[in-house]
Design an enzyme around this catalytic site. Sequence first.
Site, PDB file in Angstrom:
ATOM      1  CE1 TYR A  65      -3.119   2.996   0.765  1.00 44.59           C
ATOM      2  CE2 TYR A  65      -2.590   2.782   3.110  1.00 44.59           C
ATOM      3  CZ  TYR A  65      -3.216   3.443   2.077  1.00 44.59           C
ATOM      4  OH  TYR A  65      -3.956   4.569   2.353  1.00 44.59           O
ATOM      5  CB  ILE A  66       2.917   2.970   2.551  1.00 48.61           C
ATOM      6  CG1 ILE A  66       1.738   2.918   3.532  1.00 48.61           C
ATOM      7  CG2 ILE A  66       3.631   4.310   2.656  1.00 48.61           C
ATOM      8  CD1 ILE A  66       2.131   2.871   4.993  1.00 48.61           C
TER       9      ILE A  66
ATOM     10  CE1 TYR B 250       3.950  -3.485  12.325  1.00 48.46           C
ATOM     11  CE2 TYR B 250       2.551  -2.053  13.658  1.00 48.46           C
ATOM     12  CZ  TYR B 250       3.312  -2.268  12.523  1.00 48.46           C
ATOM     13  OH  TYR B 250       3.446  -1.258  11.585  1.00 48.46           O
TER      14      TYR B 250
ATOM     15  CG  PHE C  28       0.907   9.341  14.063  1.00 44.49           C
ATOM     16  CD1 PHE C  28       2.290   9.479  13.909  1.00 44.49           C
ATOM     17  CD2 PHE C  28       0.395   9.424  15.338  1.00 44.49           C
ATOM     18  CE1 PHE C  28       3.131   9.726  15.000  1.00 44.49           C
ATOM     19  CE2 PHE C  28       1.221   9.681  16.445  1.00 44.49           C
ATOM     20  CZ  PHE C  28       2.586   9.828  16.265  1.00 44.49           C
TER      21      PHE C  28
ATOM     22  CG  LEU D   1     -11.876   3.562  10.620  1.00 48.42           C
ATOM     23  CD1 LEU D   1     -13.068   2.829  11.215  1.00 48.42           C
ATOM     24  CD2 LEU D   1     -11.748   4.943  11.269  1.00 48.42           C
TER      25      LEU D   1
ATOM     26  N   GLY E 113      -6.336  -2.610  25.914  1.00 44.19           N
ATOM     27  CA  GLY E 113      -5.074  -1.933  25.577  1.00 44.19           C
ATOM     28  C   GLY E 113      -5.259  -0.728  24.672  1.00 44.19           C
ATOM     29  CG  ASP E 114      -8.059   0.929  21.238  1.00 44.26           C
ATOM     30  OD1 ASP E 114      -7.047   1.509  20.819  1.00 44.26           O
ATOM     31  OD2 ASP E 114      -9.051   0.669  20.520  1.00 44.26           O
TER      32      ASP E 114
HETATM   33  N1  LIG Z   1      -0.555   0.955   6.824  1.00 41.54           N
HETATM   34  C1  LIG Z   1      -0.425   1.386   8.055  1.00 41.54           C
HETATM   35  O1  LIG Z   1      -1.416   1.718   8.721  1.00 41.54           O
HETATM   36  C2  LIG Z   1       0.945   1.527   8.689  1.00 41.54           C
HETATM   37  C3  LIG Z   1       1.087   2.315   9.841  1.00 41.54           C
HETATM   38  C4  LIG Z   1       2.355   2.419  10.408  1.00 41.54           C
HETATM   39  C5  LIG Z   1       3.444   1.770   9.844  1.00 41.54           C
HETATM   40  N2  LIG Z   1       3.274   1.003   8.734  1.00 41.54           N
HETATM   41  C6  LIG Z   1       4.436   0.311   8.174  1.00 41.54           C
HETATM   42  O2  LIG Z   1       4.589   0.680   6.815  1.00 41.54           O
HETATM   43  C7  LIG Z   1       5.111  -0.400   6.060  1.00 41.54           C
HETATM   44  C8  LIG Z   1       4.253  -0.618   4.836  1.00 41.54           C
HETATM   45  O3  LIG Z   1       2.921  -0.836   5.249  1.00 41.54           O
HETATM   46  P1  LIG Z   1       1.742  -1.058   4.216  1.00 41.54           P
HETATM   47  O4  LIG Z   1       0.509  -0.568   4.850  1.00 41.54           O
HETATM   48  O5  LIG Z   1       2.127  -0.568   2.885  1.00 41.54           O
HETATM   49  O6  LIG Z   1       1.683  -2.644   4.245  1.00 41.54           O
HETATM   50  P2  LIG Z   1       1.578  -3.701   3.046  1.00 41.54           P
HETATM   51  O7  LIG Z   1       1.334  -5.020   3.668  1.00 41.54           O
HETATM   52  O8  LIG Z   1       0.628  -3.209   2.031  1.00 41.54           O
HETATM   53  O9  LIG Z   1       3.054  -3.634   2.449  1.00 41.54           O
HETATM   54  C9  LIG Z   1       4.106  -4.430   2.941  1.00 41.54           C
HETATM   55  C10 LIG Z   1       4.696  -5.169   1.760  1.00 41.54           C
HETATM   56  O10 LIG Z   1       5.786  -5.964   2.196  1.00 41.54           O
HETATM   57  C11 LIG Z   1       5.694  -7.228   1.563  1.00 41.54           C
HETATM   58  N3  LIG Z   1       6.411  -8.175   2.418  1.00 41.54           N
HETATM   59  C12 LIG Z   1       6.000  -8.707   3.599  1.00 41.54           C
HETATM   60  N4  LIG Z   1       6.961  -9.502   4.093  1.00 41.54           N
HETATM   61  C13 LIG Z   1       8.005  -9.455   3.227  1.00 41.54           C
HETATM   62  C14 LIG Z   1       9.290 -10.048   3.192  1.00 41.54           C
HETATM   63  N5  LIG Z   1       9.687 -10.879   4.167  1.00 41.54           N
HETATM   64  N6  LIG Z   1      10.108  -9.772   2.161  1.00 41.54           N
HETATM   65  C15 LIG Z   1       9.707  -8.952   1.163  1.00 41.54           C
HETATM   66  N7  LIG Z   1       8.495  -8.378   1.134  1.00 41.54           N
HETATM   67  C16 LIG Z   1       7.652  -8.618   2.151  1.00 41.54           C
HETATM   68  C17 LIG Z   1       4.218  -7.494   1.397  1.00 41.54           C
HETATM   69  O11 LIG Z   1       3.938  -8.412   0.351  1.00 41.54           O
HETATM   70  C18 LIG Z   1       3.698  -6.099   1.088  1.00 41.54           C
HETATM   71  O12 LIG Z   1       3.721  -5.848  -0.308  1.00 41.54           O
HETATM   72  C19 LIG Z   1       5.174  -1.592   7.005  1.00 41.54           C
HETATM   73  O13 LIG Z   1       6.502  -1.719   7.452  1.00 41.54           O
HETATM   74  C20 LIG Z   1       4.258  -1.192   8.150  1.00 41.54           C
HETATM   75  O14 LIG Z   1       4.668  -1.763   9.360  1.00 41.54           O
HETATM   76  C21 LIG Z   1       2.050   0.877   8.136  1.00 41.54           C
END
Ligand SMILES: NC(=O)c1ccc[n+]([C@@H]2O[C@H](COP(=O)([O-])OP(=O)(O)OC[C@H]3O[C@@H](n4cnc5c(N)ncnc54)[C@H](O)[C@@H]3O)[C@@H](O)[C@H]2O)c1
Length: 442
Positions: free
Chosen positions: A14-15, A153, A182, A204, A302-303
């Site tokens: 996603y990000i 996590y 955030f 959400l 925990g929320d």
């Molecule tokens: N989306 C949120 O709300 C949020 C909030 C805070 C932090 N983050 C952090 O941002 C980052 C990206 O989040 P996102 O929402 O895009 O998640 P996402 O799951 O859409 O993206 C993570 C990507 O990593 C890939 N992946 C997972 N394990 C892997 C591995 N071992 N090797 C290679 N690729 C792997 C998945 O296939 C996925 O494409 C994460 O590290 C997450 O912890 C996300």
Amino acid sequence: MDKKHVLVTGGAGYIGSHTVLELLQTGYEVVVLDTLSNSSIESLKNVCKLTQSRVYFYQGDLADAEILDAIFRNHPIWAVIHFAALKSAPESVARPLDYYRVNVDGSVSLLEAMTRHHVHRLVFSSTAAVYGKPDPNTTLIDESHPTRPENPYGRSKRMVETIIEDTTRAVRPLGSVVLRYFNPVGAHESGLIGEDPKGRPGNLMPLLLQVMTQSRKHLEITGTDWPTPDGSGMRDFIHVVDLAKGHVKALEHADRLCMANGGFDTLNMGTGAGTTVLQMIRCMESLTNSTIPYVKGPRRVGDVAAVVADPHRAQKILKWKATRGLEMMCADAWRFRQMNPEGYVSTINMPSADSLTSPRASIPGNYVFVSESLTPTEGSPLVRRAVSLKANRPPNEPVKTTNRIILSGMSGEPPFLLQDRDQFSHPRGVPIALTPVSTSLQ
Ligand SMILES: NC(=O)c1ccc[n+]([C@@H]2O[C@H](COP(=O)([O-])OP(=O)(O)OC[C@H]3O[C@@H](n4cnc5c(N)ncnc54)[C@H](O)[C@@H]3O)[C@@H](O)[C@H]2O)c1
């Protein structure tokens, strides 16, 4: 001038996909490493469409030193943005070891590879979850707020932050920037990329969208007696495009730190404004002229009532600010869902590791198969070495090893672009079909 190459781990997610788009638009070359365990190759295909650019894609695991070495050898990687991780807090409580293995071990493997290949700029995805329950008197959380993550996590992310900080001290001139996000929501305005989690969503917005598209009966609001204006929980939602743009700025900050003989920094990525769950529901309702069914549920263990960032450091240091408001977050998320009611629908049949013994994999499109020094085998002069890689697998399944062939040019040559798929032979005579370990998407 040659373009700078950035490795984006988890770049199909996603990000990650939104950040890849911003990087390409800024003029970087992008290489993505992703297992696709929680994403689809379609996100990157759409990024390529939107930017008319190319992305080098490697399907593989962060913990796989061999594939990391192949990437660092095949591309002059200037910097790494590290997204790849498991990210569900509740899931991490049930499967802590998976979270420590993927998030912590994977990051160590990446840092080792960066050190081996002298790559000295890093941006890391962390999370507000590292703060845990904010102090009762805190209204806005700044980076000096104590870190007391409440689940595996959050703890895995905090551990990686520490590991990066220690490595930055030891490996000069590593410049590392930790970004604590955030609550990212929204989607690209085109509706071509957005959030499409596999399995039950934990956040959400995807839950809300499921209710709006009738794939979920109602939304459960967990806690309606919080000390917030309407009693529902309050969070700091940030538009994913603002966040993605922040990564391009963070990369420049990592470069400045690197140029100053190395350094480490941690920045909050939020808006500084709180939105309650009910406000989000009302905003979606008024945008879509609909009523969104919800039920009032008890508080989750925990929320907390409110978690809102103090983003001033990031704004000052990165010269960046989140500008997209709640309406745009809702409108863009809704557009993505309407344009992709089933989520990303794959037009590429990515063969699974299990299909490796089939005589021929049917993979449309142009693929670049990349690796390092290869040993000649029967079948083609292109194939010089077969390597053994761990197969992709869900984290709760036992490790399975399979043989894959990775193809490449002689050392120093560019990777081959294969227009036509062929069948190659394993050195021991076992037939192997090609797997898109690396794909050039255009
Ligand atoms: N989306 C949120 O709300 C949020 C909030 C805070 C932090 N983050 C952090 O941002 C980052 C990206 O989040 P996102 O929402 O895009 O998640 P996402 O799951 O859409 O993206 C993570 C990507 O990593 C890939 N992946 C997972 N394990 C892997 C591995 N071992 N090797 C290679 N690729 C792997 C998945 O296939 C996925 O494409 C994460 O590290 C997450 O912890 C996300």
